[in-house]
Design a protein around this motif. Sequence first.
Motif, short mmCIF file in Angstrom:
data_model
loop_
_atom_site.label_atom_id
_atom_site.label_comp_id
_atom_site.label_asym_id
_atom_site.label_seq_id
_atom_site.Cartn_x
_atom_site.Cartn_y
_atom_site.Cartn_z
N GLN A 35 113.76 28.91 69.16
CA GLN A 35 114.32 27.81 68.36
C GLN A 35 115.77 28.10 67.98
O GLN A 35 116.61 27.19 67.94
CB GLN A 35 113.48 27.59 67.08
N PHE A 36 116.09 29.37 67.70
CA PHE A 36 117.46 29.75 67.40
C PHE A 36 118.37 29.47 68.59
O PHE A 36 119.46 28.92 68.44
CB PHE A 36 117.53 31.24 67.03
N ILE A 37 117.90 29.83 69.77
CA ILE A 37 118.68 29.63 71.00
C ILE A 37 118.90 28.13 71.22
O ILE A 37 120.01 27.68 71.50
CB ILE A 37 117.99 30.27 72.22
N GLU A 38 117.84 27.36 71.08
CA GLU A 38 117.94 25.91 71.28
C GLU A 38 118.88 25.28 70.25
O GLU A 38 119.65 24.37 70.58
CB GLU A 38 116.54 25.28 71.19
N SER A 39 118.84 25.78 69.02
CA SER A 39 119.74 25.23 67.99
C SER A 39 121.20 25.56 68.32
O SER A 39 122.10 24.76 68.03
CB SER A 39 119.38 25.74 66.60
N ASN A 40 121.43 26.71 68.97
CA ASN A 40 122.78 27.05 69.42
C ASN A 40 123.24 26.07 70.49
O ASN A 40 124.40 25.63 70.48
CB ASN A 40 122.85 28.47 69.96
N TYR A 41 122.36 25.75 71.43
CA TYR A 41 122.70 24.80 72.50
C TYR A 41 123.08 23.44 71.92
O TYR A 41 123.91 22.73 72.48
CB TYR A 41 121.54 24.61 73.47
N ASN A 42 122.44 23.06 70.81
CA ASN A 42 122.67 21.74 70.22
C ASN A 42 123.81 21.72 69.21
O ASN A 42 124.17 20.66 68.71
CB ASN A 42 121.39 21.23 69.56
#
Length: 146
Positions: A35-42
């Motif tokens: 989720q942290f990685i995905e939030s970085n992408y967004n």
Amino acid sequence: MLYKEIHIGQFIKERVEEMGITIDRICNFFDKDPQFIESNYNSKSIEVETLLRWSKLLEYDFFRIYSSHLILYSPPAAVHKNNNEKSQKIPFFRKNIYTQEIKDFIIKRILDQEMSVHDIVNEYSIPKSTIHRWLQKNQPINKNKK
């Protein structure tokens, strides 16, 4: 690449896909969950320490994107008559050093007729002589000339 509107998360995601790095490796590197990685992408912006870690993992200088933005879109620095006004505590960088990415970006806009030389001078405050020098160096060499 457009330097005016920067969405750093998109650039990071594209680089991850380019390199084919798995989400497991990224999670291990950051010691974070997916989720942290995905939030970085967004994210349109990312904390500097996190961006530094992304730059190391992906072997790409993401800070250069911001430097390019500054070169193209910040007003020219005022000339200081007194050199003692410069801070000796932090490094001083000259604004007029153009990266190859910036040169390619400008040349492409001219060659694709998106902007004229006059437009480039007005929009980015790059001297006309500098642009002409870049264009001359970019022209293919005519092998038939003696």
